[in-house]
Design a protein around this motif. Structure first.
Motif, PDB file in Angstrom:
ATOM      1  N   SER A  16       0.823  -1.211   0.000  1.00  0.00           N
ATOM      2  CA  SER A  16       0.000   0.000   0.000  1.00  0.00           C
ATOM      3  C   SER A  16       0.856   1.260   0.000  1.00  0.00           C
ATOM      4  CB  SER A  16      -0.942   0.002   1.218  1.00  0.00           C
ATOM      5  OG  SER A  16      -0.203  -0.082   2.425  1.00  0.00           O
ATOM      6  N   PHE A  17       1.950   1.266   0.768  1.00  0.00           N
ATOM      7  CA  PHE A  17       2.843   2.427   0.786  1.00  0.00           C
ATOM      8  C   PHE A  17       3.520   2.620  -0.572  1.00  0.00           C
ATOM      9  CE2 PHE A  17       2.459   2.653   5.354  1.00  0.00           C
ATOM     10  CZ  PHE A  17       2.808   3.958   5.664  1.00  0.00           C
ATOM     11  N   THR A  18       3.938   1.534  -1.206  1.00  0.00           N
ATOM     12  CA  THR A  18       4.690   1.635  -2.458  1.00  0.00           C
ATOM     13  C   THR A  18       3.794   2.010  -3.624  1.00  0.00           C
ATOM     14  OG1 THR A  18       6.274  -0.027  -1.680  1.00  0.00           O
ATOM     15  CG2 THR A  18       6.201   0.390  -4.052  1.00  0.00           C
ATOM     16  N   PHE A  19       2.661   1.340  -3.775  1.00  0.00           N
ATOM     17  CA  PHE A  19       1.835   1.548  -4.964  1.00  0.00           C
ATOM     18  C   PHE A  19       0.831   2.693  -4.822  1.00  0.00           C
ATOM     19  CE2 PHE A  19       3.675  -2.544  -5.742  1.00  0.00           C
ATOM     20  CZ  PHE A  19       3.860  -2.558  -7.113  1.00  0.00           C
ATOM     21  N   SER A  20       0.870   3.406  -3.704  1.00  0.00           N
ATOM     22  CA  SER A  20       0.092   4.640  -3.588  1.00  0.00           C
ATOM     23  C   SER A  20       0.888   5.841  -4.086  1.00  0.00           C
ATOM     24  CB  SER A  20      -0.328   4.866  -2.129  1.00  0.00           C
ATOM     25  OG  SER A  20       0.824   5.017  -1.304  1.00  0.00           O
ATOM     26  N   LEU A  21       2.186   5.632  -4.385  1.00  0.00           N
ATOM     27  CA  LEU A  21       3.039   6.710  -4.881  1.00  0.00           C
ATOM     28  C   LEU A  21       2.735   7.002  -6.353  1.00  0.00           C
ATOM     29  CD1 LEU A  21       6.453   5.521  -3.382  1.00  0.00           C
ATOM     30  CD2 LEU A  21       5.201   7.562  -2.690  1.00  0.00           C
ATOM     31  N   PRO A  22       2.940   8.253  -6.786  1.00  0.00           N
ATOM     32  CA  PRO A  22       2.803   8.564  -8.220  1.00  0.00           C
ATOM     33  C   PRO A  22       4.078   8.190  -8.977  1.00  0.00           C
ATOM     34  CG  PRO A  22       3.299  10.568  -6.986  1.00  0.00           C
ATOM     35  CD  PRO A  22       3.185   9.461  -5.968  1.00  0.00           C
ATOM     36  N   PHE A  23       3.941   7.342  -9.993  1.00  0.00           N
ATOM     37  CA  PHE A  23       5.098   6.930 -10.793  1.00  0.00           C
ATOM     38  C   PHE A  23       5.138   7.766 -12.074  1.00  0.00           C
ATOM     39  CE2 PHE A  23       3.880   3.150  -8.331  1.00  0.00           C
ATOM     40  CZ  PHE A  23       5.076   2.901  -7.683  1.00  0.00           C
ATOM     41  N   CYS A  24       6.008   8.759 -12.096  1.00  0.00           N
ATOM     42  CA  CYS A  24       6.036   9.664 -13.242  1.00  0.00           C
ATOM     43  C   CYS A  24       7.431   9.894 -13.810  1.00  0.00           C
ATOM     44  CB  CYS A  24       5.403  11.007 -12.886  1.00  0.00           C
ATOM     45  SG  CYS A  24       6.005  11.695 -11.331  1.00  0.00           S
ATOM     46  N   ASN A  25       8.472   9.372 -13.177  1.00  0.00           N
ATOM     47  CA  ASN A  25       9.820   9.518 -13.734  1.00  0.00           C
ATOM     48  C   ASN A  25      10.008   8.608 -14.938  1.00  0.00           C
ATOM     49  OD1 ASN A  25      10.662  11.452 -11.924  1.00  0.00           O
ATOM     50  ND2 ASN A  25      11.446   9.961 -10.446  1.00  0.00           N
ATOM     51  N   SER A  26       9.484   7.406 -14.860  1.00  0.00           N
ATOM     52  CA  SER A  26       9.611   6.420 -15.939  1.00  0.00           C
ATOM     53  C   SER A  26       8.736   5.230 -15.575  1.00  0.00           C
ATOM     54  CB  SER A  26      11.075   5.991 -16.087  1.00  0.00           C
ATOM     55  OG  SER A  26      11.197   4.905 -16.985  1.00  0.00           O
ATOM     56  N   ASN A  27       8.508   4.361 -16.555  1.00  0.00           N
ATOM     57  CA  ASN A  27       7.823   3.092 -16.246  1.00  0.00           C
ATOM     58  C   ASN A  27       8.760   1.897 -16.465  1.00  0.00           C
ATOM     59  OD1 ASN A  27       7.900   3.162 -19.044  1.00  0.00           O
ATOM     60  ND2 ASN A  27       5.906   2.166 -19.279  1.00  0.00           N
ATOM     61  N   HIS A  28      10.073   2.174 -16.568  1.00  0.00           N
ATOM     62  CA  HIS A  28      11.074   1.127 -16.758  1.00  0.00           C
ATOM     63  C   HIS A  28      11.651   0.718 -15.402  1.00  0.00           C
ATOM     64  CE1 HIS A  28      11.694   1.349 -21.255  1.00  0.00           C
ATOM     65  NE2 HIS A  28      10.868   2.359 -21.017  1.00  0.00           N
ATOM     66  N   VAL A  53      10.723  -3.430  -4.267  1.00  0.00           N
ATOM     67  CA  VAL A  53      10.462  -2.106  -3.714  1.00  0.00           C
ATOM     68  C   VAL A  53      11.539  -1.094  -4.080  1.00  0.00           C
ATOM     69  CG1 VAL A  53      11.548  -2.701  -1.484  1.00  0.00           C
ATOM     70  CG2 VAL A  53       9.867  -0.854  -1.596  1.00  0.00           C
ATOM     71  N   ILE A  54      12.796  -1.484  -4.081  1.00  0.00           N
ATOM     72  CA  ILE A  54      13.873  -0.523  -4.300  1.00  0.00           C
ATOM     73  C   ILE A  54      13.829   0.084  -5.700  1.00  0.00           C
ATOM     74  CG2 ILE A  54      16.391  -0.228  -4.368  1.00  0.00           C
ATOM     75  CD1 ILE A  54      16.519  -2.346  -2.132  1.00  0.00           C
ATOM     76  N   PRO A  55      13.753  -0.717  -6.782  1.00  0.00           N
ATOM     77  CA  PRO A  55      13.642  -0.095  -8.105  1.00  0.00           C
ATOM     78  C   PRO A  55      12.337   0.658  -8.318  1.00  0.00           C
ATOM     79  CG  PRO A  55      13.441  -2.474  -8.265  1.00  0.00           C
ATOM     80  CD  PRO A  55      13.906  -2.178  -6.880  1.00  0.00           C
ATOM     81  N   LEU A  56      11.261   0.226  -7.647  1.00  0.00           N
ATOM     82  CA  LEU A  56       9.994   0.946  -7.781  1.00  0.00           C
ATOM     83  C   LEU A  56      10.078   2.341  -7.168  1.00  0.00           C
ATOM     84  CD1 LEU A  56       7.452  -1.927  -7.034  1.00  0.00           C
ATOM     85  CD2 LEU A  56       7.552  -0.572  -9.132  1.00  0.00           C
ATOM     86  N   LEU A  57      10.766   2.459  -6.042  1.00  0.00           N
ATOM     87  CA  LEU A  57      10.906   3.772  -5.405  1.00  0.00           C
ATOM     88  C   LEU A  57      11.690   4.751  -6.282  1.00  0.00           C
ATOM     89  CD1 LEU A  57      11.620   2.882  -1.645  1.00  0.00           C
ATOM     90  CD2 LEU A  57       9.468   3.595  -2.701  1.00  0.00           C
ATOM     91  N   GLN A  58      12.540   4.226  -7.144  1.00  0.00           N
ATOM     92  CA  GLN A  58      13.327   5.086  -8.025  1.00  0.00           C
ATOM     93  C   GLN A  58      12.492   5.696  -9.151  1.00  0.00           C
ATOM     94  OE1 GLN A  58      16.482   2.482  -9.275  1.00  0.00           O
ATOM     95  NE2 GLN A  58      17.702   2.839  -7.430  1.00  0.00           N
ATOM     96  N   LEU A  59      11.279   5.194  -9.366  1.00  0.00           N
ATOM     97  CA  LEU A  59      10.433   5.677 -10.456  1.00  0.00           C
ATOM     98  C   LEU A  59       9.473   6.778 -10.035  1.00  0.00           C
ATOM     99  CD1 LEU A  59       9.407   2.300 -12.170  1.00  0.00           C
ATOM    100  CD2 LEU A  59      11.457   3.683 -12.525  1.00  0.00           C
ATOM    101  N   THR A  60       9.345   7.002  -8.749  1.00  0.00           N
ATOM    102  CA  THR A  60       8.356   7.967  -8.290  1.00  0.00           C
ATOM    103  C   THR A  60       8.900   9.392  -8.335  1.00  0.00           C
ATOM    104  OG1 THR A  60       6.877   8.557  -6.464  1.00  0.00           O
ATOM    105  CG2 THR A  60       9.051   7.698  -5.873  1.00  0.00           C
ATOM    106  N   CYS A  61       7.991  10.341  -8.539  1.00  0.00           N
ATOM    107  CA  CYS A  61       8.382  11.754  -8.542  1.00  0.00           C
ATOM    108  C   CYS A  61       8.024  12.416  -7.212  1.00  0.00           C
ATOM    109  CB  CYS A  61       7.719  12.489  -9.699  1.00  0.00           C
ATOM    110  SG  CYS A  61       5.941  12.228  -9.804  1.00  0.00           S
ATOM    111  N   ALA A  62       7.545  11.622  -6.253  1.00  0.00           N
ATOM    112  CA  ALA A  62       7.229  12.145  -4.923  1.00  0.00           C
ATOM    113  C   ALA A  62       8.359  11.783  -3.955  1.00  0.00           C
ATOM    114  CB  ALA A  62       5.911  11.564  -4.436  1.00  0.00           C
TER     115      ALA A  62
END
Length: 316
Positions: free
Chosen positions: A166-178, A186-195
Motif C-alpha cells: 500500500s505504501f509503495t503503490f500509492s506513490l505517483p510513478f512519473c519519472n519512468s515506467n522502466h 520495492v527498491i527499483p519501484l521507489l526510483q520511479l516515483t516523482c514524490a
C-alpha cells in the motif's frame, strides 16, 4: 501516458511497467534463461519432494518436519512468484507487466519472504524446546500449537506485505515506467516515483530491520541455549546428531537472513541496483533450491524416508 518536456512521464495513472532485467544481447539472455530454468526446476522438484516425503511417511509426522514441510511450501511459492515471469521475459522482446500484475507479484513476494523469516525463527524455537526441554516437548509443541505458530507466521507476513504494498503503490510513478530489475521489487519501484520517498524508506528499513533483528535474536538465543545443552551431553553420538540437525537449520538461516539484510535492512542497498539483481537471484532462486538439499543431505531421517519411498515404488 504523456511525457513532459523533460522526457519524464506525466502523473497520469500508470497502466503497465517494463521489466528491464539484465543487460546483454540474445546470447546472454539465452544463457540467463538456461540458468534461471535450471535453478527453478531444481527448486520445484526439491521442495515438492520434501512436501511429498513428509506427507506420506508417518515417521516424519512430527513438529520439526511439519515446519519443514511449510518451509518447502513457502520456498516453492516464493520462487514461483518470480521465476515464470522472469523466464518469459528472457525470451520475449516485450517485457511488459501490468500495474495490477506488478502489485500482485510484489505483494506475494513480500508476504512469502516475511513469512519465511518468521517461520525460520519458529523452527529455532522448536529445536530449542526439543533439545532443552524434551519431556515437555510433546505438550509444548502439540499439533494445535504448531498450527497456530505457522498461522501466526503467515499473518505477520501478510500484514507486512499489505503495509509495504500500500505504501509503495500509492506513490505517483512519473519519472519512468522502466523497472531496473527482473521483478517488481520495492527498491527499483521507489526510483520511479516523482514524490518524496523518505517515509517509504523509513517504513521499509524500520519494518524490515525490526523483523530481521527480532527473528535473528530469537534464533541466536535459541541456539545459544541449544549449544550449551549439547556440550553438557555425555553421549558423543547424541551430540553429533543434534549438531547435524541444528547445523542444517543454521545454514538455511544464515543464507536467508544474510541476503535479506544486505538487500533491505541497510540504506546503501537502495543505490546499488546491479549488485541488488545478483543478490535477488540468490534469495529468490538459489536459496529455495538449496534448502531441500541442506535439510535432506544432512538429515538421516529424510534420506531414509526417500529410500523407503523409492523402494516402495520400485517394488510396485
Amino acid at each position: 501516458m504523456q511525457p513532459h518536456r523533460n522526457g519524464n512521464l506525466s502523473e497520469m495513472p500508470l497502466q503497465e511497467f517494463l521489466l528491464e532485467g539484465f543487460e546483454g544481447g540474445p546470447q546472454t539472455q539465452a544463457l540467463l534463461f538456461t540458468l534461471f530454468l535450471a535453478l527453478y526446476v531444481v527448486a520445484v522438484l526439491g521442495n515438492l519432494t520434501m512436501i511429498v516425503l513428509i506427507t506420506l511417511d508417518a515417521r516424519l509426522h512430527s513438529p520439526m518436519y511439519f515446519f519443514l514441510k511449510n518451509l518447502s511450501f513457502l520456498d516453492l511459492c516464493y520462487s514461483s512468484v518470480i521465476a515464470p515471469k522472469a523466464l518469459a521475459n528472457f525470451l520475449s522482446s516485450s517485457k511488459v507487466i501490468t500495474f495490477a500484475g506488478c502489485a500482485t507479484q510484489f505483494f506475494f513476494f513480500s508476504m512469502m519472504g516475511t513469512t519465511e523469516a518468521f517461520l525460520l525463527a519458529v523452527m529455532a524455537c522448536d529445536h530449542f524446546v526439543a533439545v532443552c526441554s524434551p519431556l515437555r516437548y510433546p505438550i509444548s509443541m502439540r499439533p494445535s500449537v504448531c498450527a497456530r505458530l505457522v498461522l501466526g507466521s503467515y499473518c505477520g507476513g501478510c500484514l507486512n506485505s499489505i503495509l509495504q504494498t500500500s505504501f509503495t503503490f500509492s506513490l505517483p510513478f512519473c519519472n519512468s515506467n522502466h523497472i531496473d530489475h527482473f521483478f517488481c521489487d520495492v527498491i527499483p519501484l521507489l526510483q520511479l516515483t516523482c514524490a518524496s520517498t523518505t517515509i517509504n524508506k523509513l517504513v521499509m528499513f524500520g519494518i524490515c530491520g525490526l523483523i530481521i533483528v527480532s527473528t535473528t535474536l530469537v534464533v541466536l538465543v535459541s541456539y545459544g541455549c541449544i549449544t550449551g545443552t549439547i556440550l553438557r551431553m555425555c553421549s558423543g553420538g547424541g551430540r553429533h546428531k543434534l549438531f547435524s540437525t541444528c547445523g542444517s537449520h543454521m545454514t538455511a538461516v544464515s543464507l536467508f537472513y544474510g541476503t535479506v539484510f544486505v538487500m533491505y535492512a541497510q540504506p546503501g542497498a537502495v543505490e546499488s541496483m546491479e549488485q541488488g539483481k545478483v543478490v535477488s537471484v540468490f534469495y529468490t532462486l538459489v536459496i529455495p533450491m538449496l534448502n531441500p538439499l541442506i535439510y535432506s543431505l544432512r538429515n538421516k531421517d529424510v534420506k531414509d524416508a526417500l529410500q523407503r519411498l523409492i523402494q516402495k515404488h520400485t517394488a510396485i
